[in-house]
Design a protein around this motif. Sequence first.
Motif, PDB file in Angstrom:
ATOM      1  N   LEU A  51      26.956  70.281  22.825  1.00 51.45           N
ATOM      2  CA  LEU A  51      27.740  69.042  22.865  1.00 51.45           C
ATOM      3  C   LEU A  51      27.868  68.503  24.290  1.00 51.45           C
ATOM      4  O   LEU A  51      27.740  67.294  24.520  1.00 51.45           O
ATOM      5  N   LEU A  52      28.109  69.403  25.237  1.00 54.03           N
ATOM      6  CA  LEU A  52      28.189  68.972  26.640  1.00 54.03           C
ATOM      7  C   LEU A  52      26.861  68.377  27.101  1.00 54.03           C
ATOM      8  O   LEU A  52      26.837  67.331  27.761  1.00 54.03           O
ATOM      9  N   ASP A  53      25.766  69.031  26.738  1.00 53.40           N
ATOM     10  CA  ASP A  53      24.449  68.511  27.122  1.00 53.40           C
ATOM     11  C   ASP A  53      24.177  67.144  26.513  1.00 53.40           C
ATOM     12  O   ASP A  53      23.664  66.240  27.187  1.00 53.40           O
ATOM     13  N   SER A  54      24.524  66.968  25.244  1.00 49.59           N
ATOM     14  CA  SER A  54      24.259  65.679  24.604  1.00 49.59           C
ATOM     15  C   SER A  54      25.120  64.574  25.194  1.00 49.59           C
ATOM     16  O   SER A  54      24.646  63.447  25.378  1.00 49.59           O
ATOM     17  N   SER A  55      26.372  64.867  25.519  1.00 51.92           N
ATOM     18  CA  SER A  55      27.233  63.823  26.089  1.00 51.92           C
ATOM     19  C   SER A  55      26.777  63.442  27.493  1.00 51.92           C
ATOM     20  O   SER A  55      26.816  62.263  27.858  1.00 51.92           O
ATOM     21  N   ILE A  56      26.328  64.412  28.262  1.00 50.52           N
ATOM     22  CA  ILE A  56      25.838  64.113  29.611  1.00 50.52           C
ATOM     23  C   ILE A  56      24.553  63.293  29.534  1.00 50.52           C
ATOM     24  O   ILE A  56      24.367  62.331  30.288  1.00 50.52           O
ATOM     25  N   SER A  57      23.675  63.649  28.620  1.00 51.27           N
ATOM     26  CA  SER A  57      22.423  62.896  28.469  1.00 51.27           C
ATOM     27  C   SER A  57      22.683  61.448  28.095  1.00 51.27           C
ATOM     28  O   SER A  57      22.067  60.526  28.654  1.00 51.27           O
ATOM     29  N   ALA A  58      23.588  61.245  27.167  1.00 48.36           N
ATOM     30  CA  ALA A  58      23.910  59.878  26.760  1.00 48.36           C
ATOM     31  C   ALA A  58      24.527  59.091  27.909  1.00 48.36           C
ATOM     32  O   ALA A  58      24.181  57.925  28.144  1.00 48.36           O
ATOM     33  N   CYS A  59      25.431  59.716  28.648  1.00 50.71           N
ATOM     34  CA  CYS A  59      26.078  59.033  29.779  1.00 50.71           C
ATOM     35  C   CYS A  59      25.094  58.754  30.908  1.00 50.71           C
ATOM     36  O   CYS A  59      25.199  57.719  31.576  1.00 50.71           O
ATOM     37  N   LEU A  60      24.169  59.655  31.131  1.00 52.57           N
ATOM     38  CA  LEU A  60      23.161  59.403  32.164  1.00 52.57           C
ATOM     39  C   LEU A  60      22.301  58.198  31.813  1.00 52.57           C
ATOM     40  O   LEU A  60      21.933  57.408  32.685  1.00 52.57           O
ATOM     41  N   ALA A  61      21.975  58.051  30.534  1.00 54.40           N
ATOM     42  CA  ALA A  61      21.178  56.898  30.111  1.00 54.40           C
ATOM     43  C   ALA A  61      21.943  55.599  30.340  1.00 54.40           C
ATOM     44  O   ALA A  61      21.401  54.628  30.890  1.00 54.40           O
ATOM     45  N   ILE A  62      23.202  55.575  29.944  1.00 53.21           N
ATOM     46  CA  ILE A  62      24.018  54.371  30.142  1.00 53.21           C
ATOM     47  C   ILE A  62      24.268  54.133  31.627  1.00 53.21           C
ATOM     48  O   ILE A  62      24.244  52.983  32.097  1.00 53.21           O
ATOM     49  N   GLY A  63      24.481  55.189  32.380  1.00 54.89           N
ATOM     50  CA  GLY A  63      24.683  55.050  33.818  1.00 54.89           C
ATOM     51  C   GLY A  63      23.458  54.503  34.532  1.00 54.89           C
ATOM     52  O   GLY A  63      23.575  53.705  35.470  1.00 54.89           O
ATOM     53  N   GLN A  64      22.299  54.917  34.091  1.00 44.97           N
ATOM     54  CA  GLN A  64      21.056  54.396  34.674  1.00 44.97           C
ATOM     55  C   GLN A  64      20.922  52.904  34.415  1.00 44.97           C
ATOM     56  O   GLN A  64      20.511  52.144  35.291  1.00 44.97           O
ATOM     57  N   VAL A  65      21.267  52.468  33.223  1.00 48.16           N
ATOM     58  CA  VAL A  65      21.218  51.039  32.906  1.00 48.16           C
ATOM     59  C   VAL A  65      22.257  50.291  33.736  1.00 48.16           C
ATOM     60  O   VAL A  65      21.989  49.195  34.243  1.00 48.16           O
ATOM     61  N   GLY A  66      23.430  50.888  33.914  1.00 54.89           N
ATOM     62  CA  GLY A  66      24.456  50.247  34.721  1.00 54.89           C
ATOM     63  C   GLY A  66      24.076  50.140  36.184  1.00 54.89           C
ATOM     64  O   GLY A  66      24.422  49.170  36.860  1.00 54.89           O
ATOM     65  N   LYS A  67      23.351  51.123  36.660  1.00 56.25           N
ATOM     66  CA  LYS A  67      22.967  51.127  38.075  1.00 56.25           C
ATOM     67  C   LYS A  67      21.745  50.272  38.357  1.00 56.25           C
ATOM     68  O   LYS A  67      21.710  49.492  39.298  1.00 56.25           O
ATOM     69  N   LYS A  68      20.716  50.403  37.527  1.00 59.54           N
ATOM     70  CA  LYS A  68      19.446  49.717  37.784  1.00 59.54           C
ATOM     71  C   LYS A  68      19.223  48.499  36.898  1.00 59.54           C
ATOM     72  O   LYS A  68      18.371  47.665  37.187  1.00 59.54           O
ATOM     73  N   GLY A  69      19.933  48.443  35.761  1.00 59.05           N
ATOM     74  CA  GLY A  69      19.679  47.371  34.806  1.00 59.05           C
ATOM     75  C   GLY A  69      18.406  47.662  34.024  1.00 59.05           C
ATOM     76  O   GLY A  69      17.800  48.727  34.140  1.00 59.05           O
ATOM     77  N   ASN A  70      18.002  46.685  33.200  1.00 63.38           N
ATOM     78  CA  ASN A  70      16.758  46.793  32.450  1.00 63.38           C
ATOM     79  C   ASN A  70      16.164  45.395  32.362  1.00 63.38           C
ATOM     80  O   ASN A  70      16.613  44.549  31.590  1.00 63.38           O
TER      81      ASN A  70
END
Length: 163
Positions: free
Chosen positions: A91-110
């Motif tokens: 569960l910790l791994d899945s939540s971190i993975s999801a947040c990293l994906a959203i964080g990457q979009v927030g930082k770099k955009g798409n």
Amino acid sequence: MSLLKRIPLFVLRLLALGATVSATAIMITSRDTADVLSMKFEAKFSNSPTFKYFVIVNAIASGYTLILLFFPAKSSCGHFILVLDLIIALLLDSSISACLAIGQVGKKGNSHAGWLPICGQVPKFCDHITGALISGFVAAIIYFLILLYSLHNLMNLFTISQD
């Protein structure tokens, strides 16, 4: 399990508790406002289901770890605890993975989807998110170590009983 084998596990669980509590607290306090074209926008963790999931999983991991710190040493449900440790780690791994994906979009955009980066407008929010993700990643690593240590003890238990 003997006292000498329980001390490292207790220390690892204590470290995991600290990491999950701090990840939850940092994420909950992440908030920033931005003025865009004389309109005020507020960025907070509760705006994203992914960040809510991260907070919920870390809160569950914190509660579970706190309960296990006071669990009796002579318990017969070691296998069940091992399975629960595995579930918490996943569960910790899945939540971190999801947040990293959203964080990457927030930082770099798409650029392909037309999503603009937001970290330039709300840097305090992005810094808090980064801190929470680092703390969550530390918690996931500690849970991985807990799993390895528990599996090692379980394998030693089986090899001793077969002799």
